[in-house]
Design a protein around this motif. Structure first.
Motif, PDB file in Angstrom:
ATOM      1  N   LEU A 196       0.831  -1.209   0.000  1.00  0.00           N
ATOM      2  CA  LEU A 196       0.000   0.000   0.000  1.00  0.00           C
ATOM      3  C   LEU A 196       0.866   1.259   0.000  1.00  0.00           C
ATOM      4  N   VAL A 197       1.977   1.231   0.729  1.00  0.00           N
ATOM      5  CA  VAL A 197       2.895   2.377   0.722  1.00  0.00           C
ATOM      6  C   VAL A 197       3.443   2.560  -0.686  1.00  0.00           C
ATOM      7  N   ARG A 198       3.858   1.464  -1.310  1.00  0.00           N
ATOM      8  CA  ARG A 198       4.387   1.534  -2.681  1.00  0.00           C
ATOM      9  C   ARG A 198       3.319   2.078  -3.638  1.00  0.00           C
ATOM     10  N   ALA A 199       2.099   1.572  -3.519  1.00  0.00           N
ATOM     11  CA  ALA A 199       1.007   2.035  -4.381  1.00  0.00           C
ATOM     12  C   ALA A 199       0.739   3.524  -4.163  1.00  0.00           C
ATOM     13  N   SER A 200       0.807   3.963  -2.913  1.00  0.00           N
ATOM     14  CA  SER A 200       0.600   5.386  -2.608  1.00  0.00           C
ATOM     15  C   SER A 200       1.685   6.229  -3.267  1.00  0.00           C
ATOM     16  N   ALA A 201       2.927   5.791  -3.144  1.00  0.00           N
ATOM     17  CA  ALA A 201       4.042   6.520  -3.758  1.00  0.00           C
ATOM     18  C   ALA A 201       3.891   6.550  -5.273  1.00  0.00           C
ATOM     19  N   HIS A 202       3.505   5.425  -5.858  1.00  0.00           N
ATOM     20  CA  HIS A 202       3.335   5.372  -7.307  1.00  0.00           C
ATOM     21  C   HIS A 202       2.170   6.248  -7.761  1.00  0.00           C
ATOM     22  N   SER A 203       1.136   6.319  -6.946  1.00  0.00           N
ATOM     23  CA  SER A 203      -0.015   7.157  -7.269  1.00  0.00           C
ATOM     24  C   SER A 203       0.383   8.631  -7.348  1.00  0.00           C
ATOM     25  N   VAL A 204       1.133   9.073  -6.348  1.00  0.00           N
ATOM     26  CA  VAL A 204       1.591  10.468  -6.328  1.00  0.00           C
ATOM     27  C   VAL A 204       2.525  10.712  -7.502  1.00  0.00           C
ATOM     28  N   LEU A 205       3.439   9.776  -7.762  1.00  0.00           N
ATOM     29  CA  LEU A 205       4.378   9.921  -8.864  1.00  0.00           C
ATOM     30  C   LEU A 205       3.646   9.953 -10.205  1.00  0.00           C
ATOM     31  N   ALA A 206       2.606   9.157 -10.345  1.00  0.00           N
ATOM     32  CA  ALA A 206       1.832   9.137 -11.585  1.00  0.00           C
ATOM     33  C   ALA A 206       1.183  10.495 -11.846  1.00  0.00           C
ATOM     34  N   GLU A 207       0.701  11.147 -10.787  1.00  0.00           N
ATOM     35  CA  GLU A 207       0.124  12.494 -10.944  1.00  0.00           C
ATOM     36  C   GLU A 207       1.186  13.469 -11.447  1.00  0.00           C
ATOM     37  N   ARG A 208       2.357  13.417 -10.837  1.00  0.00           N
ATOM     38  CA  ARG A 208       3.468  14.295 -11.246  1.00  0.00           C
ATOM     39  C   ARG A 208       3.900  13.957 -12.669  1.00  0.00           C
ATOM     40  N   ALA A 209       3.938  12.672 -13.005  1.00  0.00           N
ATOM     41  CA  ALA A 209       4.380  12.227 -14.333  1.00  0.00           C
ATOM     42  C   ALA A 209       3.464  12.782 -15.413  1.00  0.00           C
ATOM     43  N   GLU A 210       2.175  12.762 -15.145  1.00  0.00           N
ATOM     44  CA  GLU A 210       1.220  13.276 -16.132  1.00  0.00           C
ATOM     45  C   GLU A 210       1.480  14.757 -16.398  1.00  0.00           C
ATOM     46  N   ALA A 211       1.621  15.541 -15.338  1.00  0.00           N
ATOM     47  CA  ALA A 211       1.870  16.976 -15.498  1.00  0.00           C
ATOM     48  C   ALA A 211       3.219  17.226 -16.173  1.00  0.00           C
ATOM     49  N   LEU A 212       4.268  16.546 -15.720  1.00  0.00           N
ATOM     50  CA  LEU A 212       5.591  16.753 -16.304  1.00  0.00           C
ATOM     51  C   LEU A 212       5.628  16.318 -17.766  1.00  0.00           C
ATOM     52  N   GLY A 213       4.934  15.255 -18.089  1.00  0.00           N
ATOM     53  CA  GLY A 213       4.860  14.806 -19.484  1.00  0.00           C
ATOM     54  C   GLY A 213       4.201  15.842 -20.371  1.00  0.00           C
ATOM     55  N   GLU A 214       3.146  16.466 -19.858  1.00  0.00           N
ATOM     56  CA  GLU A 214       2.471  17.529 -20.616  1.00  0.00           C
ATOM     57  C   GLU A 214       3.409  18.719 -20.817  1.00  0.00           C
ATOM     58  N   TYR A 215       4.157  19.066 -19.780  1.00  0.00           N
ATOM     59  CA  TYR A 215       5.094  20.192 -19.900  1.00  0.00           C
ATOM     60  C   TYR A 215       6.151  19.884 -20.955  1.00  0.00           C
ATOM     61  N   ALA A 216       6.733  18.696 -20.916  1.00  0.00           N
ATOM     62  CA  ALA A 216       7.793  18.319 -21.858  1.00  0.00           C
ATOM     63  C   ALA A 216       7.267  18.248 -23.283  1.00  0.00           C
ATOM     64  N   ALA A 217       6.019  17.814 -23.464  1.00  0.00           N
ATOM     65  CA  ALA A 217       5.440  17.675 -24.797  1.00  0.00           C
ATOM     66  C   ALA A 217       4.995  19.011 -25.394  1.00  0.00           C
ATOM     67  N   SER A 218       4.855  20.013 -24.572  1.00  0.00           N
ATOM     68  CA  SER A 218       4.415  21.331 -25.032  1.00  0.00           C
ATOM     69  C   SER A 218       5.406  21.902 -26.043  1.00  0.00           C
ATOM     70  N   SER A 219       4.896  22.716 -26.961  1.00  0.00           N
ATOM     71  CA  SER A 219       5.797  23.349 -27.935  1.00  0.00           C
ATOM     72  C   SER A 219       6.717  24.357 -27.259  1.00  0.00           C
ATOM     73  N   THR A 220       6.286  24.898 -26.119  1.00  0.00           N
ATOM     74  CA  THR A 220       7.147  25.783 -25.334  1.00  0.00           C
ATOM     75  C   THR A 220       7.114  25.328 -23.877  1.00  0.00           C
ATOM     76  N   PRO A 221       7.929  24.318 -23.554  1.00  0.00           N
ATOM     77  CA  PRO A 221       7.965  23.837 -22.176  1.00  0.00           C
ATOM     78  C   PRO A 221       8.360  24.960 -21.217  1.00  0.00           C
ATOM     79  N   PRO A 222       7.913  24.873 -19.958  1.00  0.00           N
ATOM     80  CA  PRO A 222       8.249  25.926 -18.992  1.00  0.00           C
ATOM     81  C   PRO A 222       9.749  25.936 -18.675  1.00  0.00           C
ATOM     82  N   ASP A 223      10.263  27.142 -18.408  1.00  0.00           N
ATOM     83  CA  ASP A 223      11.655  27.238 -17.980  1.00  0.00           C
ATOM     84  C   ASP A 223      11.762  26.659 -16.571  1.00  0.00           C
TER      85      ASP A 223
END
Length: 190
Positions: free
Chosen positions: A63-90
């Motif tokens: 459950l601890v691992r799943a919790s950590a992965h859940s939080v990381l998955a949220e961050r991954a989605e946002a970071l993936g969107e930033y990286a895929a953007s035509s103008t990623p944030p500085d």
């Protein structure tokens, strides 16, 4: 009873149930701490049976691992969107966005998990895996910014991104710690 079909959970329903259990675990971990949270606490918080919890997770470590992965998955989605953007944030904007996304409850669980990692090898592995995963995603986003906005060659961008991503992640983790240490009254103060 012979001939009665036992209803099977679909994959989507299983994922929803796992998410329900994980969210309940995060709330319990935040409120009671990792060590003091029992499967019975998570069962009560989730509204499910103990059997249902164990059908999805073998133990609290999972459950601890799943919790950590859940939080990381949220961050991954946002970071993936930033990286895929035509103008990623500085890097400054990336850090600001990451900090804006910090949930105080999840921050408390993260810090408790870090503390438990100092004497529990299973939890240590989860923390290292999570931090390494976050570092790789921040690195990818910074590399995208260096290539798309700063117009560096990909190999050069990869190299420069390492130190920048390290600083961004360090500042993010420091803010995560700060948020976790705030009292609930401070969280709501303007």
């Amino acid at each position: 009873m012979q001939g009665m079909a036992v209803p099977r959970l679909t994959d989507a329903r299983k994922e929803l149930r796992r998410a329900q259990i994980t969210e309940a675990a995060v709330r319990c971990f935040s409120r009671n701490g990792l060590e003091r949270t029992s499967i019975a606490d998570i069962t009560a918080e989730s509204g499910l049976s103990t059997g249902s919890i164990y059908a999805h997770y073998r133990n609290k470590s999972e459950l601890v691992r799943a919790s950590a992965h859940s939080v990381l998955a949220e961050r991954a989605e946002a970071l993936g969107e930033y990286a895929a953007s035509s103008t990623p944030p500085d890097p400054d904007e990336l850090l600001a966005r990451l900090i804006a996304g910090i949930d105080p409850i999840k921050a408390r669980v993260a810090v408790q998990t870090w503390g438990e990692a100092t004497n529990n090898p299973a939890i240590h592995g989860i923390v290292v895996e999570t931090i390494d995963g976050m570092r790789a995603m921040v690195h990818e986003s910074v590399t995208a910014w260096l290539v798309k906005v700063e117009h560096l060659e990909p190999a050069e961008a990869q190299q420069h991104a390492t130190a920048i991503a390290h600083r961004v992640q360090s500042l993010y983790l420091a803010q995560l710690l700060h948020t976790a240490l705030q009292s609930p009254d401070e969280e709501t103060a303007p």
